[in-house]
Scaffold this active site. Sequence first.
Site, PDB file in Angstrom:
ATOM      1  N   TYR A 117      -7.002  -5.609  -2.773  1.00 15.38           N
ATOM      2  CA  TYR A 117      -6.217  -5.244  -1.590  1.00 15.38           C
ATOM      3  C   TYR A 117      -7.006  -4.226  -0.740  1.00 15.38           C
ATOM      4  CZ  TYR A 117      -2.445  -3.089   1.113  1.00 15.38           C
ATOM      5  OH  TYR A 117      -1.674  -2.578   2.121  1.00 15.38           O
ATOM      6  N   LYS A 162       6.688  -5.348  -1.845  1.00 14.26           N
ATOM      7  CA  LYS A 162       6.534  -6.795  -1.682  1.00 14.26           C
ATOM      8  C   LYS A 162       7.659  -7.517  -2.442  1.00 14.26           C
ATOM      9  CE  LYS A 162       2.926  -5.208   0.431  1.00 14.26           C
ATOM     10  NZ  LYS A 162       1.616  -5.046  -0.176  1.00 14.26           N
ATOM     11  N   ASP A 194      -3.021  -5.175 -11.037  1.00 17.29           N
ATOM     12  CA  ASP A 194      -2.121  -5.140  -9.886  1.00 17.29           C
ATOM     13  C   ASP A 194      -1.402  -6.493  -9.886  1.00 17.29           C
ATOM     14  OD1 ASP A 194      -0.901  -5.371  -7.390  1.00 17.29           O
ATOM     15  OD2 ASP A 194      -2.445  -4.185  -6.375  1.00 17.29           O
ATOM     16  N   ARG A 228      12.022  16.247  -7.582  1.00 19.82           N
ATOM     17  CA  ARG A 228      10.711  15.583  -7.649  1.00 19.82           C
ATOM     18  C   ARG A 228      10.426  15.140  -9.072  1.00 19.82           C
ATOM     19  NH1 ARG A 228       6.738  18.844  -8.447  1.00 19.82           N
ATOM     20  NH2 ARG A 228       7.300  20.279  -6.762  1.00 19.82           N
TER      21      ARG A 228
HETATM   22  C1  LIG Z   1       0.665  -4.009  -0.314  1.00 20.22           C
HETATM   23  C2  LIG Z   1      -0.186  -3.976  -1.507  1.00 20.22           C
HETATM   24  C3  LIG Z   1      -0.588  -2.755  -2.082  1.00 20.22           C
HETATM   25  C4  LIG Z   1      -0.246  -1.419  -1.464  1.00 20.22           C
HETATM   26  O1  LIG Z   1       1.116  -1.138  -1.543  1.00 20.22           O
HETATM   27  P1  LIG Z   1       1.922  -0.269  -0.437  1.00 20.22           P
HETATM   28  O2  LIG Z   1       3.314  -0.350  -0.941  1.00 20.22           O
HETATM   29  O3  LIG Z   1       1.703  -0.910   0.890  1.00 20.22           O
HETATM   30  O4  LIG Z   1       1.369   1.113  -0.482  1.00 20.22           O
HETATM   31  C5  LIG Z   1      -1.351  -2.805  -3.232  1.00 20.22           C
HETATM   32  N1  LIG Z   1      -1.702  -3.987  -3.795  1.00 20.22           N
HETATM   33  C6  LIG Z   1      -1.350  -5.171  -3.264  1.00 20.22           C
HETATM   34  C7  LIG Z   1      -1.775  -6.438  -3.926  1.00 20.22           C
HETATM   35  C8  LIG Z   1      -0.584  -5.203  -2.108  1.00 20.22           C
HETATM   36  O5  LIG Z   1      -0.257  -6.390  -1.580  1.00 20.22           O
END
Ligand SMILES: *Cc1c(COP(=O)(O)O)cnc(C)c1O
Length: 379
Positions: A98, A195, A170, A46
């Site tokens: 998000y 993504k 983000d 971990r």
């Molecule tokens: C999908 C997404 C998240 C969350 O990420 P996960 O990998 O699904 O936990 C956060 N911010 C944005 C802009 C996203 O598109």
Amino acid sequence: MKFSTKQIHAGQHPEATTGAVITPIFQTSTYSNAKLGDSKGFDYGRTINPTRITLEKNLAALENGSHGFCFSSGMAAIQAIISMFNPGDHVICTNNVYGGTYRLFEQVIKNYGIEFSYVDTSDSKLIREAVKDNTKFIYVETPTNPMLNITDLAELKKIASEKGIITCVDNTFMSPYFQNPLDFGMDIVVHSSTKYINGHSDVIGGCVITSNDEIAEKIKFLQNSIGAVPSPFDCWLVLRSTKTLAQRMRAHNENAVALSDMLSNDSRVGKVFYPGLKSHPQYETAVSQMRGFGGIISIELGSYDAAVKFCNGLRIFQIAESLGGVESLVCHPVSMTHASVPKQLREEFGLTDGLVRLSVGIEDCEDLMDDIKNALSAI
Ligand SMILES: *Cc1c(COP(=O)(O)O)cnc(C)c1O
């Protein structure tokens, strides 16, 4: 080193015992000491894992940061970041954030005594007005999901520096290939690597990058204390993916630029939201801080009924949550990704029942155009 070289080499060395060019999957939970107290710097899976460290170094390099930390999801990464703050602290957050981030802040973190204000951060005046004596953190998504609003990072830096506030972006929608928030003086970058960074729709993951040693120490502590770390296999898959990030992003961008142009000239489509269109309200800001516009386009089709008909009429675009994969996806945010955002807040930032979000993949552009034209004729 330039981006395409870094994506392939940063953090990576031939494996010490065999010379394997590709970092192995170190699928182990623990490490043996030759003698008591004589470890090789690895104690428990971990806390530390060689495949994960390699990915962390690679991602840190791509964001021009000095420290990277990987998590089992984007949400786990965001949870680690918000866990740096204490009861009584105030946080300013982009209103069109998000949906999962909004849910984490409002339904989990708020219960621990942290206060949130949601503002349209594309207007720096509104950020300034929202700052209070106890504001410790500004959390921004740019471009936003799904409205593609842009926050001016240079302006945000000014406000935050004056007040000694920590900033986080983000950067999921742009990926490190098109935007590097640390270069604009932001303290932290977070990604859902699910993504674009992974880009093949087969891993859930997240990462945090910073060049601030103090923040890095806190995130490292939280990563180990909370324990939402990714598996060695997932780290290996993401490492394989970052090797083609530049090439994929260029292809996403090229297709999306062409499609946004086609859509904005189609009378059956209402507003088209894409930062690469001159009609985008923050187009100038987008050009000043991004090197491309990405692969996400949102379109206004006027009604829930039209949105449903359009989604059901597509053949190549698949109806699915998520984005940033090589395959094109379509999503209806109100009933899918943003169902947890209250109607009133949604309407405040223009997320209507007729809005559809396209995640433009890297298929042949003409095929995608035909697919969309065909689906529009079904409305
Ligand atoms: C999908 C997404 C998240 C969350 O990420 P996960 O990998 O699904 O936990 C956060 N911010 C944005 C802009 C996203 O598109």
